[in-house]
Design a protein around this motif. Sequence first.
Motif: not given
Length: 91
Positions: A53-57, A61-63
């Motif tokens: 989940v941390t990898w996904f977050l 949505p980083n950009r």
Amino acid sequence: MSKPFDMELFLAGVLTGAHATRQRHLRQAKIIQAEIAERWKRDTPSAWRRKHVTWFLERRPNRRSDATRYYYLLTVRLLARRLQKTWGFNL
């Protein structure tokens, strides 16, 4: 033949609020599920670990805008509540 995982049924117990809010959480949860399944080959939330989940977050949505990242974080918190995990994220 196995049935596909039903995210709506999985989150039914923790989803509250307006219809649009519930639909947004479902849509985002399905996006999270698809991304993690593609990268880590973990199809169901019960197979996920905090690192997935941390990898996904950190990746998806980083950009995006701050509001979008916040809504993804809210969806992740709902998933963690449903999984009865004490995951904390400082993003």
